[in-house]
Enzyme design. Sequence first.
Site, short mmCIF file in Angstrom:
data_model
loop_
_atom_site.label_atom_id
_atom_site.label_comp_id
_atom_site.label_asym_id
_atom_site.label_seq_id
_atom_site.Cartn_x
_atom_site.Cartn_y
_atom_site.Cartn_z
N LYS A 85 50.56 11.44 -23.42
CA LYS A 85 49.57 11.17 -24.78
C LYS A 85 49.39 9.64 -24.65
O LYS A 85 48.02 9.25 -24.89
CB LYS A 85 50.34 11.75 -26.00
CG LYS A 85 50.38 12.97 -25.93
CD LYS A 85 51.34 13.33 -27.44
CE LYS A 85 52.53 12.89 -27.71
NZ LYS A 85 53.60 13.17 -27.05
N ARG A 140 62.99 2.12 -24.80
CA ARG A 140 63.09 2.78 -26.17
C ARG A 140 64.33 3.45 -26.65
O ARG A 140 64.91 4.16 -25.67
CB ARG A 140 62.03 3.69 -26.43
CG ARG A 140 60.67 3.01 -27.02
CD ARG A 140 59.55 3.96 -26.90
NE ARG A 140 59.77 5.37 -27.67
CZ ARG A 140 58.82 6.15 -27.86
NH1 ARG A 140 57.39 6.21 -27.47
NH2 ARG A 140 59.21 7.55 -28.24
N ARG A 181 52.03 16.48 -36.72
CA ARG A 181 53.21 16.67 -35.81
C ARG A 181 53.51 17.96 -36.41
O ARG A 181 54.48 18.48 -35.95
CB ARG A 181 54.35 15.65 -36.26
CG ARG A 181 54.49 14.55 -35.18
CD ARG A 181 54.80 14.71 -33.74
NE ARG A 181 55.61 13.94 -33.18
CZ ARG A 181 55.73 12.82 -32.42
NH1 ARG A 181 54.45 12.04 -32.52
NH2 ARG A 181 56.42 12.27 -31.75
N ARG A 206 64.26 15.49 -29.39
CA ARG A 206 62.67 15.37 -29.65
C ARG A 206 62.06 16.61 -29.06
O ARG A 206 61.23 17.07 -29.90
CB ARG A 206 62.34 14.08 -28.83
CG ARG A 206 62.77 13.05 -29.54
CD ARG A 206 62.76 11.65 -28.99
NE ARG A 206 61.19 11.36 -28.30
CZ ARG A 206 61.03 10.66 -27.30
NH1 ARG A 206 62.04 9.87 -26.64
NH2 ARG A 206 59.75 10.36 -27.05
N ARG A 241 60.73 5.20 -18.53
CA ARG A 241 59.56 4.29 -19.30
C ARG A 241 60.15 3.15 -19.51
O ARG A 241 61.31 3.00 -19.92
CB ARG A 241 59.18 5.43 -20.28
CG ARG A 241 58.37 4.42 -21.41
CD ARG A 241 57.72 5.13 -22.53
NE ARG A 241 58.45 6.07 -23.39
CZ ARG A 241 58.03 7.02 -23.82
NH1 ARG A 241 56.75 7.11 -24.27
NH2 ARG A 241 58.98 7.69 -24.61
P1 AP5 Z 1 53.68 8.17 -22.42
O1 AP5 Z 1 52.38 8.07 -22.15
O2 AP5 Z 1 54.41 6.95 -23.30
O3 AP5 Z 1 53.85 9.70 -23.19
P2 AP5 Z 1 53.76 10.20 -24.38
O4 AP5 Z 1 53.27 11.33 -24.52
O5 AP5 Z 1 53.06 9.09 -25.33
O6 AP5 Z 1 55.35 10.32 -25.11
P3 AP5 Z 1 56.10 9.58 -26.31
O7 AP5 Z 1 57.63 9.67 -25.84
O8 AP5 Z 1 55.76 8.14 -26.64
O9 AP5 Z 1 55.70 10.66 -27.28
P4 AP5 Z 1 56.53 10.98 -28.44
O10 AP5 Z 1 55.41 12.05 -29.04
O11 AP5 Z 1 57.85 11.72 -28.20
O12 AP5 Z 1 57.00 9.67 -29.28
P5 AP5 Z 1 56.02 9.00 -30.56
O13 AP5 Z 1 55.87 7.28 -30.05
O14 AP5 Z 1 54.68 9.47 -30.96
O15 AP5 Z 1 54.32 8.52 -20.78
C1 AP5 Z 1 55.87 8.35 -20.79
C2 AP5 Z 1 56.21 7.96 -19.58
O16 AP5 Z 1 55.72 8.53 -18.39
C3 AP5 Z 1 55.89 6.30 -19.36
O17 AP5 Z 1 56.79 5.50 -18.72
C4 AP5 Z 1 54.49 6.41 -18.70
O18 AP5 Z 1 54.26 5.38 -17.70
C5 AP5 Z 1 54.79 7.78 -17.68
N1 AP5 Z 1 53.63 8.50 -17.41
C6 AP5 Z 1 52.58 8.79 -18.08
N2 AP5 Z 1 51.74 9.49 -17.46
C7 AP5 Z 1 52.21 9.77 -16.11
C8 AP5 Z 1 51.85 10.49 -14.85
N3 AP5 Z 1 50.62 11.20 -14.94
N4 AP5 Z 1 52.63 10.54 -13.98
C9 AP5 Z 1 53.86 9.91 -13.92
N5 AP5 Z 1 54.26 8.92 -14.99
C10 AP5 Z 1 53.56 9.07 -16.00
O19 AP5 Z 1 57.14 9.14 -31.36
C11 AP5 Z 1 58.29 8.65 -31.57
C12 AP5 Z 1 59.13 9.05 -32.85
O20 AP5 Z 1 58.24 8.68 -34.05
C13 AP5 Z 1 59.15 10.65 -33.01
O21 AP5 Z 1 60.38 11.26 -32.51
C14 AP5 Z 1 59.33 10.93 -34.71
O22 AP5 Z 1 60.77 10.55 -35.09
C15 AP5 Z 1 58.33 9.68 -35.18
N6 AP5 Z 1 57.20 10.10 -35.29
C16 AP5 Z 1 55.88 9.62 -34.47
N7 AP5 Z 1 54.61 10.25 -35.13
C17 AP5 Z 1 55.45 11.12 -36.11
C18 AP5 Z 1 54.67 11.86 -37.50
N8 AP5 Z 1 53.12 11.99 -37.01
N9 AP5 Z 1 55.29 12.48 -38.04
C19 AP5 Z 1 56.73 12.45 -38.15
N10 AP5 Z 1 57.26 11.58 -37.33
C20 AP5 Z 1 56.43 10.78 -36.38
#
Ligand code: AP5
Length: 217
Positions: free
Chosen positions: A13, A159, A87, A170, A126
């Site tokens: 994402k 992270r 979410r 997660r 990552r």
């Molecule tokens: P990346 O693009 O970073 O993936 P992502 O889907 O953004 O993954 P996240 O782990 O950031 O999502 P998440 O939803 O768990 O975490 P968030 O920060 O929102 O890609 C991942 C890796 O793969 C990278 O190394 C990238 O380079 C690689 N990659 C990407 N595309 C690729 C491809 N095509 N091929 C190969 N490699 C690839 O949330 C973190 C925490 O915050 C949550 O757990 C929660 O506690 C809290 N939080 C956030 N938002 C909310 C909310 N709305 N409500 C409540 N709590 C929240």
Amino acid sequence: MRLVFLGPPGAGKGTQAVRFARERGLAHVSTGDMLRSAVERGTPAGRKAKPIMEAGGLVPDEIVLEMVAERLETDAAKGFVLDGYPRNTKQARDLEGLLADRGLRLDAAVNIDLSEDVIIPRLAGRRSCPKCGRVYHVRANPPAREGICDDEGTALVQRPDDREEVVRERMRTYREKTAPLIAYYRERGLLVDVDGGGTPDEVYGRLGRALEAVRKK
Ligand code: AP5
């Protein structure tokens, strides 16, 4: 355009949202980034969020809503990509309310899908820049100099919630709380499915074609 990006942890994402927003002149609004910044600054919201994020749960809706509402004050009219919000269905309704207050609505909810066996190695590899937030992968998307951000020259970090046991929690949270949003947005005619497999460029190509079709509707 006003877009929401959904998908399991590590689906890509952030990678896709940052690029799409930059190339289309949209705001990139990531609740994960905002929460990590609050944790680092030690704000009251950050202190509440820290243990929940480290355990792989969801931060309380009111905390996240306040952050999103503040960003949408400036970014709602310009257009945005919301990355990681909503979410759960409560957050989806909160978002509809924020937009309706301005006479606006979403154009699409993009669901980037990826199977769990691909997610673990993606998250294990990552690394990100603590200064600018740019995201790399040790194999799929490495920086020019190992362990160093191309833009800032800063040492990259892993992270704390990318440890395997937290990733599993997660994913459990995602399946229970967030995956129901797929049906929620499908029922409203807003869902756009994008296969998250393949290289980042391949995913980006699929995403662009799917959203072009939405724009032409
Ligand atoms: P990346 O693009 O970073 O993936 P992502 O889907 O953004 O993954 P996240 O782990 O950031 O999502 P998440 O939803 O768990 O975490 P968030 O920060 O929102 O890609 C991942 C890796 O793969 C990278 O190394 C990238 O380079 C690689 N990659 C990407 N595309 C690729 C491809 N095509 N091929 C190969 N490699 C690839 O949330 C973190 C925490 O915050 C949550 O757990 C929660 O506690 C809290 N939080 C956030 N938002 C909310 C909310 N709305 N409500 C409540 N709590 C929240």
